[in-house]
Scaffold this motif. Structure first.
Motif, PDB file in Angstrom:
ATOM      1  N   VAL B 426      34.527  53.021  30.570  1.00 43.62           N
ATOM      2  CA  VAL B 426      34.207  52.626  32.012  1.00 43.62           C
ATOM      3  C   VAL B 426      35.735  52.713  32.525  1.00 43.62           C
ATOM      4  O   VAL B 426      36.927  52.652  32.066  1.00 43.62           O
ATOM      5  N   SER B 427      35.396  53.121  33.993  1.00 45.20           N
ATOM      6  CA  SER B 427      36.979  53.149  34.552  1.00 45.20           C
ATOM      7  C   SER B 427      37.235  52.043  35.095  1.00 45.20           C
ATOM      8  O   SER B 427      36.716  50.767  34.986  1.00 45.20           O
ATOM      9  N   ASP B 428      38.761  51.932  35.802  1.00 45.39           N
ATOM     10  CA  ASP B 428      39.447  50.697  36.277  1.00 45.39           C
ATOM     11  C   ASP B 428      38.806  50.267  37.360  1.00 45.39           C
ATOM     12  O   ASP B 428      38.299  51.028  38.200  1.00 45.39           O
ATOM     13  N   ARG B 429      38.661  49.068  37.602  1.00 44.72           N
ATOM     14  CA  ARG B 429      38.213  48.450  38.907  1.00 44.72           C
ATOM     15  C   ARG B 429      38.736  47.088  39.453  1.00 44.72           C
ATOM     16  O   ARG B 429      39.284  46.382  38.407  1.00 44.72           O
ATOM     17  N   SER B 430      39.168  46.892  40.504  1.00 44.57           N
ATOM     18  CA  SER B 430      39.792  45.602  40.811  1.00 44.57           C
ATOM     19  C   SER B 430      38.622  44.795  41.630  1.00 44.57           C
ATOM     20  O   SER B 430      37.764  45.352  42.030  1.00 44.57           O
ATOM     21  N   GLN B 431      39.278  43.767  41.781  1.00 44.79           N
ATOM     22  CA  GLN B 431      38.246  42.621  42.746  1.00 44.79           C
ATOM     23  C   GLN B 431      39.268  41.853  43.500  1.00 44.79           C
ATOM     24  O   GLN B 431      40.379  41.799  43.393  1.00 44.79           O
ATOM     25  N   LYS B 432      38.749  41.090  44.374  1.00 42.84           N
ATOM     26  CA  LYS B 432      39.465  40.489  45.181  1.00 42.84           C
ATOM     27  C   LYS B 432      39.404  38.829  45.026  1.00 42.84           C
ATOM     28  O   LYS B 432      38.124  38.555  44.710  1.00 42.84           O
ATOM     29  N   ASN B 433      40.331  38.022  45.005  1.00 40.00           N
ATOM     30  CA  ASN B 433      40.064  36.691  44.817  1.00 40.00           C
ATOM     31  C   ASN B 433      41.408  36.044  45.503  1.00 40.00           C
ATOM     32  O   ASN B 433      42.056  36.705  46.411  1.00 40.00           O
TER      33      ASN B 433
END
Lengths: 501, 566
Positions: B426-433
């Motif tokens: 799976v590819s890299d992914r970012s999230q917001k917090n």
């Protein structure tokens, strides 16, 4: 359980306070609130010692500027020195008009030269390379100092007004430096004219209940517009439509454009609302910068309501300098076009801003023509009957949105694709799914436009109420707004939603 | 001096101070859920203190969430194998009676399917050049290598792929199956360009005849009208019999009378301006007549009897720049599956992307359709790029999904038995917090589960996450304008970055294979090396891929004794 040593904390604080071009000091940050509390406590102590207070504000403003632009704060000092000296030289030229002209030209050349170098060098290189072949000139690594477009325009208003005999030069350099560097308007406006600001500099510091209420009201509204509506809809909706419009239906593309119209308004006006609000809390009045521009029923009216400090600056110092409407009809239209194209270019160094300016210039000229031809045509919506006003509003809003499409799209291909999708692949069937899938985005767009179309009276009544409320109510309002801002800031990114299968 | 009642000068400071104090207290309230709404921690000191440091992510809630909906995509692999066996036993590899070519019906010229070409004598083993891509490749430590888990006898499927690439005599066909991450030919456009630079080949490979996203695809211009496109993810909305017509591409289009599609080659990437072969794939349940117009010039019509089998029209011309197909008669029973644009040799990469798909959509395709198309266009490699549509922020256990990945590999092997299978992590992914944009660490776990699945099946694996990390991860991709603001999907520019890394991995694999092969041969027998004119597949002078045999070994008789002496 938080486990952090004092040293680590101290190091982190130091790091946060240092120059970081990626982290400018913005009003809607936690850091600003900390700094503002510290700043205003000393500001209050110095309220009776005017010169010391002015010096103190200058130092804080320079720090404010340093945080995002580092050593380039020297530019600010340089402009303050040159235009202060030129202002005095103009007055001491007495009746020697040629000398006066040369001096004001020197001021304009210094200011525009600086703006040109920092903002437009690479743009001009790009154009030359397109004309004479790639590699004709090498791109330069030029840092764009924050807010240069604003303070350069402010400073020019000072020397030009002295040249025109409308104001007298300031006696003390620190007063001029204070005017130019005053942090609330330093990086994103409004463009405060010298003639509006100078009388306030040495007036005894006094914030009235009305000023305070308006100030807090502006800060809250500004936070909601900038840090809630604009930031959320841009990240979670508008940007992705403009990035890959071909992936979305015409309806989504249209919503992307309407969303962007709201986003840019909320972003720009929200930030300048906060600037106006903070200045009011410090005892200074700035002119109104936005007046519900999307209520306009004609394009002329739009420009009286949109970014007023810029449009009036352009009118007074560019359009009128070009001859305004004093040199015949054709020249008037041409002057309008030139003013708007340069106004467009002021927003950024790219062809798309020129096109945006040109569209508005042409629209303004056509409307002027229409007013001349058509006896019943009106300048603004207030003079129209309800049907005409609605029609005019709908037409104007969509012309303005077409302008925003040119303004925002990376290239002409994006413009073409979005228009193609809107006119050939509208797909209104997905509207229910769209509302369902983008609940938060839709709610914020409705809230944003809803607030925008509220009658102005409600706005001012609310401000009065906020001003008259007890300290605890005012704190509660601010805390609730800040809490919402932080919820939005840390909210999940809305995943891409695909309605088309 | 007493303060005047209307003087609010100090009020601003009072309000700011109190607000700050209240917000500081609020910063220590942990995240809570109120009435089903999750409220984040509102910390004004999040820049200073990471409230989550040391806290274990709660897995309790996640355990209640289903990891994957297996039922919706149920498949019986034994049944699949049977269907494929029946199909390959009855379908004519030559495509007689099911195919038509620009020159005539294939039984007059039985080169129709590429079956014949693919089964032609492979180049003799001693003609594999010693590949040296050191001019292109970064040092080994910077390459994200393809990991091979093959444990069988003989050459691994990946080795066979490298051998075919290096021999350069026939087509090397790649089915790049993926999700919205690669939709619109993102990543594959650049991988194809690079691979075709090195190993020849023309054209964009497979494209659907009609879908809502053809306008998004930059690498070929598609204008279609008169089709009703159906997507495999919306199987419930697809009427019979079309629901049974799906190839792994995931799109079919049902014709109305006069339905037409026009394709124009583009210059968006190298090797796309023209191609030499087009293959139109469709099912004609009723008698139908299809007209084909080539390069805005010559037009021919083709008639077909009614049948359930997959049909093809193959057009071979020295230069194909545009093609228009039109269903003149028999639209009701006409299901278009797709078109393929390529050359008779070199690399061809098909972008078979289905948005919202975690890979299981392939189970809804018809194994018989897949097998029939494979007889016409034998795949050498199937890449499986999935995972974004299964990944959840806090989930670390993807065991159920890993089982499904194994099933996918087996399904692919049933339908495309000659193909090597490469699982992309799976590819890299970012999230917001509250800390801003942070990496979604579950990508590391999912990658490990995908790798395990590949290992269990003896397939190959490539770590997409690691490749993106080397370039700064998803946050940097967004900063560089290589990815969208959802911090999940890359754009064409981001695709180029990842494609280059994958290309390096293929070149490294081929290089290592050729070295190993050479060592093996040298151990077994002395060989006389002459300049291997004509066998180096790398004719492109602009790419400095040299055959070192020419330089260092041209006049040398190498045998094992000499090697030993050295």
């Amino acid at each position: 359980m938080i486990d952090i040593s004092f040293d680590t904390l101290l190091a982190r604080v130091q790091e946060l306070l240092q120059y970081d071009p990626q982290a400018p000091l913005i009003f809607n940050s936690g850091l600003f609130l900390f700094l503002f509390v510290g700043f205003s406590s000393i500001y209050l102590l110095l309220r009776r010692t005017t010169t010391l207070r002015i010096l103190y504000v200058i130092l804080f403003s320079i720090y404010f500027y340093y945080k995002s632009s580092g050593i380039y704060f020297l530019l600010l000092v340089f402009v303050a020195v040159t235009d202060f000296l030129i202002g005095h030289a103009i007055v001491s030229s007495g009746k020697d008009k040629r000398r006066k002209k040369r001096l004001v030209a020197l001021s304009v050349a210094i200011n525009l030269g600086m703006l040109g170098y920092f903002k437009y060098t690479n743009f001009l290189i790009d154009i030359s390379n397109q004309l004479f072949g790639a590699g004709f000139l090498d791109f330069q690594n030029i840092f764009l100092p924050v807010g240069i477009s604003f303070f350069v325009f402010q400073s020019m208003s000072y020397t030009i007004d002295i040249y025109r005999g409308e104001i007298k030069p300031l006696e003390r350099w620190i007063d001029y430096m204070f005017y130019l560097s005053f942090f609330p308007q330093l990086v994103a406006g409004p463009i405060v004219r010298a003639r509006d600001f100078i009388p306030q500099i040495r007036r005894p510091l006094m914030v009235t209940e009305r000023m305070f209420g308006t100030g807090i009201g502006f800060i809250i509204i500004g936070l909601v517009k900038k840090a809630i509506i604009s930031d959320y809809i841009s990240l979670n909706f508008v940007d992705r439509i403009f990035d890959e419009p071909a992936l979305y239906s015409g309806f989504e593309c249209l919503m992307g454009i309407y969303g962007y119209a709201l986003q840019i308004y909320c972003d720009f006006s929200g930030y300048s609302d906060m600037a106006i609000g903070i200045a009011l809390l410090l005892g200074f009045r700035f002119p109104k910068n936005f007046d519900a521009p999307y209520k306009s029923a004609t394009i002329t009216e739009f420009w009286r309501r949109w970014h007023i400090s810029l449009s009036s600056w352009l009118r007074d110092y560019l359009y009128i300098s070009l001859g305004g409407n004093r040199k015949g009809t054709l020249r008037t239209y041409l002057n309008l076009l030139i003013t708007m194209v340069l106004g467009g270019l002021w927003h950024g160094a790219a062809i798309r801003f020129v096109l945006w300016g040109a569209l508005h210039g042409v629209a303004l000229a056509l409307h002027k023509m229409w007013l001349a031809i058509c006896p019943w045509a009106k300048k603004s919506g207030e003079e129209m009957n309800i049907v005409l006003r609605l029609g005019g509003w709908l037409f104007t809003f969509n012309v303005v949105c077409l302008g925003w499409l040119l303004f925002r799209a990376e290239d002409m291909q994006t413009v073409e694709v979005m228009l193609y999708q809107i006119f050939h692949n509208f797909n209104s069937g997905i509207i229910p799914q769209f509302v369902e899938g983008y609940k938060a985005v839709v709610a914020l767009i409705v809230l944003g436009y809803g607030m925008h179309f509220l009658p102005a009276k409600i706005d001012s009544d609310l401000q009065k109420k906020v001003g008259g409320a007890s300290l605890w109510w005012q704190v509660a309002l601010l805390v609730i707004t800040a809490w919402c801002v932080m919820q939005i800031k840390s909210s999940d990114i809305q995943p891409f939603i695909y309605f088309q299968f | 001096m007493p303060k005047r009642p209307n003087d609010y000068t100090s009020r601003g400071w009072q309000v700011a101070c109190t607000t700050l104090l209240v917000l500081l207290v609020i910063s220590f309230i942990p995240p809570i859920t109120l009435g089903g709404v999750e409220l984040r921690r509102a910390s004004i000191i999040s820049d200073l203190i990471d409230h989550n440091a040391g806290e274990e992510a709660s897995q309790t809630q996640l355990a209640e969430l289903p990891e994957i909906d297996v039922k919706e995509f149920e498949v019986d692999l034994i049944e699949v194998a049977q269907k494929v066996a029946e199909t390959t036993a009855t379908a004519s590899p030559m495509g007689e009676a099911t195919s038509a070519s620009w020159e005539g019906i294939f039984d007059e010229q039985p080169s129709g399917g590429d079956y014949a070409a693919n089964n032609a004598q492979m180049p003799a083993m001693d003609s594999i050049p010693l590949a040296d891509y050191s001019d292109i490749l970064p040092t080994d430590s910077l390459i994200i290598s393809i990991e091979e888990f093959y444990e069988g006898e003989g050459d691994s499927p990946m080795s066979q792929l490298y051998e075919k690439l290096l021999a350069g005599k026939s087509n090397v066909r790649v089915a790049f199956m993926g999700d919205s991450f690669v939709e619109g030919d993102i990543l594959t456009a650049d991988l194809r360009e690079l691979m075709q630079d090195s190993f020849h080949g023309l054209g964009v490979g497979f494209v659907p005849v009609a879908s809502p996203f053809t306008g998004f695809r930059q690498t070929i211009k598609t204008q279609s009208s008169g089709w009703t496109p159906y997507n495999i993810m919306q199987l419930k909305n697809v009427p019979a019999p079309y629901s049974n017509d799906f190839f792994v591409s995931g799109w079919v289009a049902q014709a109305s009378e006069g339905a037409s599609t026009r394709w124009d080659m583009t210059e968006r990437r190298r090797h796309l301006q023209e191609c030499r072969r087009v293959r139109l794939l469709f099912i004609s349940r009723e008698e139908s007549v299809v007209s084909i117009k080539l390069n805005d010039g010559e037009e021919r019509t083709f008639s077909f009897d009614g049948d359930e089998v997959v049909r093809q029209i193959v057009i071979e011309e020295p230069s194909i720049r545009s093609l228009e197909m039109k269903v003149i008669r028999g639209a009701k029973g006409f299901t278009a599956i797709g078109a393929e644009f390529d050359d008779k040799q070199g690399v061809s990469i098909d972008n078979l992307s289905i948005r919202s798909n975690n890979g299981q959509a392939m189970f809804r395709s018809n194994p018989s359709v897949n097998a029939q198309i494979n007889t016409m266009r034998q795949y050498d490699l199937v890449v499986m790029q999935y995972g974004l549509n299964i990944m959840q922020a806090e989930r670390t256990n993807y065991s159920l999904y890993a089982e499904q990945v194994e099933k996918m590999i087996r399904y692919v092997r049933s339908c495309f038995p000659e193909a090597a299978v490469l699982v992309m992590g799976v590819s890299d992914r970012s999230q917001k917090n509250e800390q801003g944009i942070t990496p979604m660490l579950s990508a590391i776990d999912l990658t490990e589960w995908q790798r395990t699945a590949a290992r269990n099946c003896g397939a190959a694996f490539w770590n997409t996450y690691e490749a993106m990390q080397r370039k700064g991860g998803m946050k940097e991709f967004v900063n560089q304008n290589w990815a969208g603001k959802d911090y999940t999907h890359i754009n064409y520019a981001g695709g180029r970055e990842i494609a280059r890394e994958l290309y390096y991995a293929f070149l490294q694999g081929a290089q290592n294979y050729s070295r190993a092969w050479r060592e093996k041969v040298e151990r077994q027998q002395p060989i006389i090396t002459e300049p291997l004119e004509g066998i180096n597949p790398l004719h492109n002078d602009s790419i400095t891929l040299e055959n070192p045999l020419r330089d260092s070994l041209t006049h040398t008789v190498v045998n094992t004794e000499q090697n030993a002496a050295q």
